[in-house]
Design a protein around this motif. Sequence first.
Motif, PDB file in Angstrom:
ATOM      1  N   SER A 221       4.767   5.386  -5.326  1.00  0.00           N
ATOM      2  CA  SER A 221       5.108   5.314  -6.590  1.00  0.00           C
ATOM      3  C   SER A 221       4.118   6.169  -7.693  1.00  0.00           C
ATOM      4  CB  SER A 221       4.933   3.662  -7.305  1.00  0.00           C
ATOM      5  OG  SER A 221       3.587   3.361  -6.914  1.00  0.00           O
ATOM      6  N   THR A 222       2.754   6.339  -7.259  1.00  0.00           N
ATOM      7  CA  THR A 222       1.907   7.178  -7.875  1.00  0.00           C
ATOM      8  C   THR A 222       2.183   8.708  -7.359  1.00  0.00           C
ATOM      9  OG1 THR A 222       0.246   5.728  -7.237  1.00  0.00           O
ATOM     10  CG2 THR A 222      -0.500   7.908  -7.835  1.00  0.00           C
TER      11      THR A 222
ATOM     12  N   VAL B 149       1.063  -0.963   0.058  1.00  0.00           N
ATOM     13  CA  VAL B 149       0.178   0.012  -0.027  1.00  0.00           C
ATOM     14  C   VAL B 149       1.144   1.267   0.062  1.00  0.00           C
ATOM     15  CG1 VAL B 149      -1.698   1.298   1.493  1.00  0.00           C
ATOM     16  CG2 VAL B 149      -1.937  -1.210   1.014  1.00  0.00           C
TER      17      VAL B 149
ATOM     18  N   ALA C 190       2.438   1.538  -3.453  1.00  0.00           N
ATOM     19  CA  ALA C 190       1.565   2.178  -4.331  1.00  0.00           C
ATOM     20  C   ALA C 190       1.168   3.523  -4.151  1.00  0.00           C
ATOM     21  CB  ALA C 190       0.087   1.433  -4.433  1.00  0.00           C
ATOM     22  N   LEU C 191       1.199   4.103  -2.949  1.00  0.00           N
ATOM     23  CA  LEU C 191       0.982   5.646  -2.852  1.00  0.00           C
ATOM     24  C   LEU C 191       2.223   6.418  -3.362  1.00  0.00           C
ATOM     25  CD1 LEU C 191      -0.849   5.728   0.384  1.00  0.00           C
ATOM     26  CD2 LEU C 191      -1.640   6.184  -1.782  1.00  0.00           C
TER      27      LEU C 191
ATOM     28  N   ALA D 158       3.313   2.839 -11.139  1.00  0.00           N
ATOM     29  CA  ALA D 158       2.195   3.291 -10.174  1.00  0.00           C
ATOM     30  C   ALA D 158       0.988   2.239 -10.812  1.00  0.00           C
ATOM     31  CB  ALA D 158       2.131   4.682 -10.762  1.00  0.00           C
ATOM     32  N   LEU D 159       0.730   2.025 -11.954  1.00  0.00           N
ATOM     33  CA  LEU D 159      -0.220   1.277 -12.465  1.00  0.00           C
ATOM     34  C   LEU D 159      -0.357  -0.160 -11.829  1.00  0.00           C
ATOM     35  CD1 LEU D 159      -1.143   2.452 -15.984  1.00  0.00           C
ATOM     36  CD2 LEU D 159      -2.226   3.015 -13.918  1.00  0.00           C
TER      37      LEU D 159
ATOM     38  N   ALA E  19       1.465  -1.444  -9.245  1.00  0.00           N
ATOM     39  CA  ALA E  19       1.252  -1.342  -7.683  1.00  0.00           C
ATOM     40  C   ALA E  19       0.239  -0.940  -7.402  1.00  0.00           C
ATOM     41  CB  ALA E  19       2.456  -0.271  -7.224  1.00  0.00           C
ATOM     42  N   GLY E  20      -0.543   0.156  -7.841  1.00  0.00           N
ATOM     43  CA  GLY E  20      -1.948   0.430  -7.513  1.00  0.00           C
ATOM     44  C   GLY E  20      -3.204  -0.830  -7.930  1.00  0.00           C
ATOM     45  N   CYS E  21      -2.920  -1.308  -9.167  1.00  0.00           N
ATOM     46  CA  CYS E  21      -3.926  -2.580  -9.454  1.00  0.00           C
ATOM     47  C   CYS E  21      -3.576  -3.625  -8.629  1.00  0.00           C
ATOM     48  CB  CYS E  21      -3.767  -2.898 -10.805  1.00  0.00           C
ATOM     49  SG  CYS E  21      -4.383  -1.611 -12.107  1.00  0.00           S
TER      50      CYS E  21
ATOM     51  N   THR F 165      -2.501  -3.657  -5.526  1.00  0.00           N
ATOM     52  CA  THR F 165      -2.748  -3.399  -4.146  1.00  0.00           C
ATOM     53  C   THR F 165      -4.408  -3.098  -3.954  1.00  0.00           C
ATOM     54  OG1 THR F 165      -0.826  -2.192  -3.804  1.00  0.00           O
ATOM     55  CG2 THR F 165      -2.761  -1.521  -2.327  1.00  0.00           C
ATOM     56  N   CYS F 166      -5.004  -2.569  -5.032  1.00  0.00           N
ATOM     57  CA  CYS F 166      -6.316  -2.188  -4.751  1.00  0.00           C
ATOM     58  C   CYS F 166      -7.295  -3.482  -4.887  1.00  0.00           C
ATOM     59  CB  CYS F 166      -6.869  -1.137  -5.689  1.00  0.00           C
ATOM     60  SG  CYS F 166      -6.035   0.327  -5.427  1.00  0.00           S
TER      61      CYS F 166
END
Length: 198
Positions: free
Chosen positions: A122-123, A116, A119-120, A174-175, A177-179, A181-182
């Motif tokens: 890297s975004t 998490v 992800a934050l 970012a994409l 890690a975000g996908c 994680t989410c």
Amino acid sequence: MCGPAFLMSMVTLAAIALLAVVTFSTPFIRGLYFLRSDFAGGTTFGVFGFCNDLTGTCTGKQLGYHHEPQLVDPLTTVLILYPIAFPSIAAGLALLGLLTLMPVAFSRRDRGLPFVLFALLSTFAFLAAAGAFGVTMYLFTVARDRFHAQGFSASYGPSVWIALSATAVLLIIALNAGCGTCIGGRLGRQARHLVYTY
């Protein structure tokens, strides 16, 4: 050891290296420049100054320079944001993200919190790099258009494309890690711990 956390940390390290290379363009590394013009026998422009190809001389390595009338003081003072603020923030955030992945990369337990945080971070690193790329493209596009208006040729250099690739790599990180994680990184796959017997 070669799990997803290790691969993401290696790709993040590559993005940090690209951002560091872009920061030290002309006159530090003469082959890396944002803009080249045939003005005065060839002039290359970087973040910290410009070099004349005909005479081989460069300006002092400084923040904020002028090359009248193409690059004026208000434009080059904004260049201060590029080497100090944006890549430092982007590289710093990417480095912090890399550090949050280290416990996960070298352990066998599945920990959710570092993913998490990664992800934050890297975004935010992508947003900082995209901002730096936007500011840089605006500044050197204005200078290129001014050279063209005066009858000189001008073209972008390799630093533009290195900055674009660093931004693209950070977007992919970012994409990913975000996908991951989410939505848990499953995308329709069955969890390993669930066994269905009918």
